[in-house]
Structures are given as C-alpha cells and as structure tokens.
Design a protein around this motif. Sequence first.
Motif, PDB file in Angstrom:
ATOM      1  N   MET A  91       0.822  -1.192   0.000  1.00 47.94           N
ATOM      2  CA  MET A  91       0.000   0.000   0.000  1.00 47.94           C
ATOM      3  C   MET A  91       0.867   1.257   0.000  1.00 47.94           C
ATOM      4  SD  MET A  91      -3.131  -1.057   2.526  1.00 47.94           S
ATOM      5  CE  MET A  91      -4.188   0.291   2.093  1.00 47.94           C
ATOM      6  N   THR A  92       2.043   1.149   0.609  1.00 44.14           N
ATOM      7  CA  THR A  92       2.921   2.314   0.647  1.00 44.14           C
ATOM      8  C   THR A  92       3.331   2.732  -0.761  1.00 44.14           C
ATOM      9  OG1 THR A  92       3.744   1.585   2.790  1.00 44.14           O
ATOM     10  CG2 THR A  92       5.061   3.221   1.632  1.00 44.14           C
ATOM     11  N   ALA A  93       3.597   1.746  -1.610  1.00 44.47           N
ATOM     12  CA  ALA A  93       4.026   2.045  -2.977  1.00 44.47           C
ATOM     13  C   ALA A  93       2.962   2.809  -3.755  1.00 44.47           C
ATOM     14  CB  ALA A  93       4.388   0.757  -3.697  1.00 44.47           C
ATOM     15  N   GLU A  94       1.699   2.584  -3.442  1.00 45.51           N
ATOM     16  CA  GLU A  94       0.597   3.243  -4.144  1.00 45.51           C
ATOM     17  C   GLU A  94      -0.139   4.225  -3.246  1.00 45.51           C
ATOM     18  OE1 GLU A  94       0.083   2.955  -7.318  1.00 45.51           O
ATOM     19  OE2 GLU A  94       1.620   1.427  -7.609  1.00 45.51           O
ATOM     20  N   SER A  95       0.559   4.774  -2.275  1.00 46.47           N
ATOM     21  CA  SER A  95      -0.094   5.630  -1.276  1.00 46.47           C
ATOM     22  C   SER A  95      -0.780   6.855  -1.882  1.00 46.47           C
ATOM     23  CB  SER A  95       0.911   6.063  -0.211  1.00 46.47           C
ATOM     24  OG  SER A  95       1.965   6.795  -0.807  1.00 46.47           O
ATOM     25  N   ARG A  96      -0.268   7.351  -3.002  1.00 47.01           N
ATOM     26  CA  ARG A  96      -0.889   8.531  -3.612  1.00 47.01           C
ATOM     27  C   ARG A  96      -2.306   8.237  -4.102  1.00 47.01           C
ATOM     28  NH1 ARG A  96       2.383   6.086  -6.975  1.00 47.01           N
ATOM     29  NH2 ARG A  96       1.825   5.778  -9.147  1.00 47.01           N
ATOM     30  N   LYS A  97      -2.617   6.971  -4.351  1.00 44.79           N
ATOM     31  CA  LYS A  97      -3.947   6.602  -4.835  1.00 44.79           C
ATOM     32  C   LYS A  97      -4.939   6.358  -3.697  1.00 44.79           C
ATOM     33  CE  LYS A  97      -2.068   4.489  -8.995  1.00 44.79           C
ATOM     34  NZ  LYS A  97      -1.902   3.239  -9.733  1.00 44.79           N
ATOM     35  N   LEU A  98      -4.454   6.273  -2.472  1.00 47.44           N
ATOM     36  CA  LEU A  98      -5.322   5.973  -1.339  1.00 47.44           C
ATOM     37  C   LEU A  98      -6.319   7.082  -1.046  1.00 47.44           C
ATOM     38  CD1 LEU A  98      -2.858   4.239   1.136  1.00 47.44           C
ATOM     39  CD2 LEU A  98      -4.592   3.182  -0.311  1.00 47.44           C
ATOM     40  N   ARG A  99      -6.011   8.286  -1.475  1.00 45.27           N
ATOM     41  CA  ARG A  99      -6.936   9.397  -1.201  1.00 45.27           C
ATOM     42  C   ARG A  99      -8.278   9.183  -1.892  1.00 45.27           C
ATOM     43  NH1 ARG A  99      -6.608  13.692  -5.279  1.00 45.27           N
ATOM     44  NH2 ARG A  99      -5.053  13.054  -6.793  1.00 45.27           N
TER      45      ARG A  99
ATOM     46  N   LYS B 116      -0.571   0.785   9.110  1.00 47.24           N
ATOM     47  CA  LYS B 116       0.599  -0.047   9.396  1.00 47.24           C
ATOM     48  C   LYS B 116       0.275  -1.504   9.095  1.00 47.24           C
ATOM     49  CE  LYS B 116       2.993   3.337  11.075  1.00 47.24           C
ATOM     50  NZ  LYS B 116       3.846   4.015  10.147  1.00 47.24           N
ATOM     51  N   ARG B 117       1.315  -2.271   8.709  1.00 41.00           N
ATOM     52  CA  ARG B 117       1.112  -3.682   8.392  1.00 41.00           C
ATOM     53  C   ARG B 117       0.521  -4.446   9.569  1.00 41.00           C
ATOM     54  NH1 ARG B 117       6.422  -5.960   5.561  1.00 41.00           N
ATOM     55  NH2 ARG B 117       7.318  -4.565   7.072  1.00 41.00           N
ATOM     56  N   SER B 118       0.979  -4.159  10.760  1.00 39.46           N
ATOM     57  CA  SER B 118       0.477  -4.885  11.928  1.00 39.46           C
ATOM     58  C   SER B 118      -1.010  -4.599  12.140  1.00 39.46           C
ATOM     59  CB  SER B 118       1.275  -4.513  13.181  1.00 39.46           C
ATOM     60  OG  SER B 118       1.152  -3.133  13.455  1.00 39.46           O
ATOM     61  N   THR B 119      -1.463  -3.394  11.818  1.00 39.51           N
ATOM     62  CA  THR B 119      -2.880  -3.051  11.954  1.00 39.51           C
ATOM     63  C   THR B 119      -3.715  -3.897  10.999  1.00 39.51           C
ATOM     64  OG1 THR B 119      -2.250  -0.796  12.514  1.00 39.51           O
ATOM     65  CG2 THR B 119      -4.542  -1.150  11.860  1.00 39.51           C
ATOM     66  N   LEU B 120      -3.245  -4.013   9.761  1.00 39.19           N
ATOM     67  CA  LEU B 120      -3.962  -4.832   8.773  1.00 39.19           C
ATOM     68  C   LEU B 120      -3.964  -6.302   9.180  1.00 39.19           C
ATOM     69  CD1 LEU B 120      -2.723  -3.227   5.438  1.00 39.19           C
ATOM     70  CD2 LEU B 120      -5.010  -3.097   6.424  1.00 39.19           C
ATOM     71  N   ALA B 121      -2.803  -6.798   9.659  1.00 40.12           N
ATOM     72  CA  ALA B 121      -2.705  -8.196  10.076  1.00 40.12           C
ATOM     73  C   ALA B 121      -3.635  -8.475  11.249  1.00 40.12           C
ATOM     74  CB  ALA B 121      -1.261  -8.535  10.448  1.00 40.12           C
ATOM     75  N   ASP B 122      -3.684  -7.563  12.218  1.00 40.85           N
ATOM     76  CA  ASP B 122      -4.570  -7.739  13.373  1.00 40.85           C
ATOM     77  C   ASP B 122      -6.038  -7.734  12.930  1.00 40.85           C
ATOM     78  OD1 ASP B 122      -2.354  -7.813  14.991  1.00 40.85           O
ATOM     79  OD2 ASP B 122      -2.551  -5.727  15.676  1.00 40.85           O
TER      80      ASP B 122
END
Length: 163
Positions: free
Chosen positions: A1-9, A18-24
């Motif tokens: 997601m970091t690589a495409e962060s500009r598209k997240l808006r 954070k990865r841990s948030t997604l994993a949890d």
Amino acid sequence: MTAESRKLRYLGLTTVPKRSTLADANEKRPEGIFGAIYADLYNTTKDTLLSDSPTKDIPQWMKKLLIIDFTTISLFSNLIFKGVGRNPKIGKKKGGLKVHSILRATEGVPCDIQFSSSATHDHFMLSPEKLTSEDIVAFDRAYINYEKFEKLTENKVIYVTKM
C-alpha cells in the motif's frame, strides 16, 4: 500500500495503515469474507473480463467451457500444512498449499478459487451440483472421481479428462 499511497486518497484514506494493523484486523475477520469480496468483484466485472478476441468470433462451445486446475505453492515446513508425496530418502516432506481455480475459457480471471493443504485430494473442487447441461468442463487426472463422473453424466454435463 505504501508504494501506491498517492492513490489511497480516492478511498478516503489520508495515511497508510501499518502492516500490523492490517494483520490484526484480518486475524479477526472470518476467512469467508475474502471469498465473498472476490465473488462480488467477479460478478460486478465479469462482463468486462472477456479475452481480447472479438466476442462474435468466439465459438458457442468455448463460451460454455470451464477449465478446472490447481497449482501447488510449496512451503518449507511441515508444521502448518501436512506434507505431500512420497517420503524423501533425505530430509522431510515439504508442506504446501494448493490453489484450486475454475476459469471460464473466455475470461482472464478465475470465477472460483479455493485453497487447501497440498495433501488434500483435488476432486473436492469438482462439484456436479454446481454444473448444468450447458457446461463443458475440462480437468486433469487429479480430479478423477467416478461417483462425481456419474453425477455429471446424469446432469448431462459434458466433461473432458485424461484416461
């Protein structure tokens, strides 16, 4: 997601989770939710998934053709998934994961995907009750199950496999 962060808006996200948030979060979700999301995406977009060939040139039988196959993803531990195959002379059996898929011959993505341990027999993916007399099904020897072949024949489903 970091690589495409500009598209997240476009999704209304101002920061990258954070990865841990997604994993949890994924740990608390039932696994069926991912299958339901895929099925919904597939059903929403399946009319745009036709191959590059012009649709008028596709033979009628090919529009009915379903291809069933799997691929094995080797995992280097026997701890999670039961090993598959013969016992090697040196070392341990390798565990793995099988990705079973059903693909319509005229589309570029599977219409159904199932996962199993590599030790699970493949014929569970062959479901005669989901197929109709309109379907033509192609699969390899891994899916041989004579009881299911009988049901396919009773349902007038055309199927092709190796002897």
